[in-house]
Enzyme design. Sequence first.
Site, PDB file in Angstrom:
ATOM      1  N   GLU A   1      -3.191  34.219  14.197  1.00 17.04           N
ATOM      2  CA  GLU A   1      -2.276  33.761  13.142  1.00 17.04           C
ATOM      3  C   GLU A   1      -1.628  35.035  12.605  1.00 17.04           C
ATOM      4  OE1 GLU A   1      -0.634  33.215   9.402  1.00 17.04           O
ATOM      5  OE2 GLU A   1      -2.667  34.029   9.405  1.00 17.04           O
TER       6      GLU A   1
ATOM      7  N   ASP B   1      -7.558  34.668  11.458  1.00 20.64           N
ATOM      8  CA  ASP B   1      -6.697  34.531  10.287  1.00 20.64           C
ATOM      9  C   ASP B   1      -6.105  35.869   9.874  1.00 20.64           C
ATOM     10  OD1 ASP B   1      -5.747  32.950   7.959  1.00 20.64           O
ATOM     11  OD2 ASP B   1      -7.045  34.315   6.841  1.00 20.64           O
TER      12      ASP B   1
END
Length: 641
Positions: free
Chosen positions: A369, A315
């Site tokens: 990401e 993330d």
Amino acid sequence: MSEENLEMDKYLFHQGTHYNAYDFMGAHAAEDGVRFITWAPNASHVQLACDYNDYSGEGLDFEKLSDQGLWMLNTSHVDVGDAYKYKVHFGEGSHLKSDPFGFHHERRPATASVVHADAFQFTDDEWMAKRRSSNVYESPISIYEMHLGTWMKHPVEETEGRTIDEITDASYYSYREVADQLIPYLDEMGYTHVEFLPLMEHPFDLSWGYQVTGYFAATSRYGRPEDLKYLINRLHEAGIGVIMDFVPAHFCKDAHGLRLFDGSPTYEHPDERIAEKKEWGTLTFDYGRPEVQSFLVSSAMYWIREFHIDGLRIDAVHSMIDLNFENYEPDSKIYNEDGTEENIAGIELLKKLNAVAFEYDETLLMMAEDSSDRTMITHPIHEGGLGFNFKWDLGWMHDRLDYMEQDFHARAHNHNKLTFSMAYKYNENYLLPLSHDEVVHGKKAIVDKMTGDQWQQFAQTRLLYGNQFTEPGKQLLFMGQEFGMYHEWKDKEQVDWHLLDYPVHADLKRYVSDLNRFYRKHPEFHGWDYRPEGFRWLLVDDSTHSILSYVRRYGDSFKVCVFNYRPEVYHDFRIPVPEPGVYREIFNSDSSVYSGSGVLNDGRHFSSDGHYIREDQSILITVAPLAFQVFELEDKTKGRK
């Protein structure tokens, strides 16, 4: 633990190269008690606080193991199942902290760690062997992204005397309970993988797991660590891969967590300008500190080794590699020693993480990401890349959704939003996501983003998914999108399953299920995702009709895809094709079984000689409204002149 092994553990941990540090850090039960080791370099003294001493720490004093801050205690006064904290003394003060390497924690709002040992035995050898012999780049990968706590919930009546947490916990399906519901559903829908929003321990439900306190602990909201292993094992036995979101970008500031662990910045960066994630209210790790490197890489490897996770979605990579991720004003800019804005330590940490993961198993899915414009995210480290093997294509996602929100008459002026992603397609190994981030915070649900009336909205949703599943790249859909939830993701409630009582929603669910199987059946849509010869534009510039066509190829086999982004039907529409012969339609999102208008091509389509746009052959078809259609070469003949 032998003295020799302990010395090696200490050396590797302080060097930043102990990639299974969880084997000696934290709490480990033995026949004569429990051994605790923690890292607190600024501490003057460390004690174990537990029921034995009423959490005072008295009588359970750690001894110092290294000048760099390792502390150890062996005691028989604590056993498996007992809760504990570390009482860390520094300067004039002290505080109680959860174990950064704890394997289990009390259920929130309680914050103690729990001595844990489980003897779970995986029975997924067949899956693991199959995975390790696979080519992830050529394999079909269709991911169902989900938040375990709100996918499906037990009905619970609010009764007097129960706290919000107690009511919420009663509504949760446990790791074991959800297996019986989730696995048949994923199998019915045809997904290859499930991706869980973070399942590491976190104090605040509405952080969705992205603000972590327990990097080695499965959240106790849904059960014990062995219960999560049970769920993963069941998924593997059903042939479904498991991906988990991993959050090395930042951690929360809760008092029992990592913040100022020993009274000073320990896990967080000592420079507040770098440490503070102002918009998120969290802290950035000190990636350059060797012990933090051992901590983070070990955490990732813990889930891969001990829980058989098939991949990690990392993330907020952008926030890890850019010193000025949140610094927008020139006078607040931060620069590294080379005079650039790169967070060199963060970059090196990601390289180390990926190198270690792929040395362990090169078939893992390590997905970035990343919203930055940095290049070579998925290139090998020795070539100057970060070493991921997949990157989320956020540009594709934003372009497509921006386009689909446009009125039909405005689409001619935005046609490039449909084609631009192919201009950079082979710079990275992309995954095409329609994730949870796009259906929260006022962004509207996928169906609700579409312009037009209800029929047009659902037709365009099918069209969008058809493009997603056939353009080069693997793909991901968030829960609820498969049947067209009108409401954004409600992070306190379950998915709107009641909508499946309505045909238009049930038919979209059927469409996604059929689309998944169609995608998996035909290697043209996944075998050469990352090879330019796997894709070729057939019709790219027709902004007047808002029609696109391309061919997907794998070896000698190919499929012709046609997309109509307007609600008109076009009869006898000429589409170039790469080879002469007889073509037939094999998939059409406008089929009445999907609540479409039923404009199909039932007959055979003979190709005609003569150069047309890019090809020397073409066919005449009926283009359905707001539809995705696929044609294949049925009979290789000379066609018609």
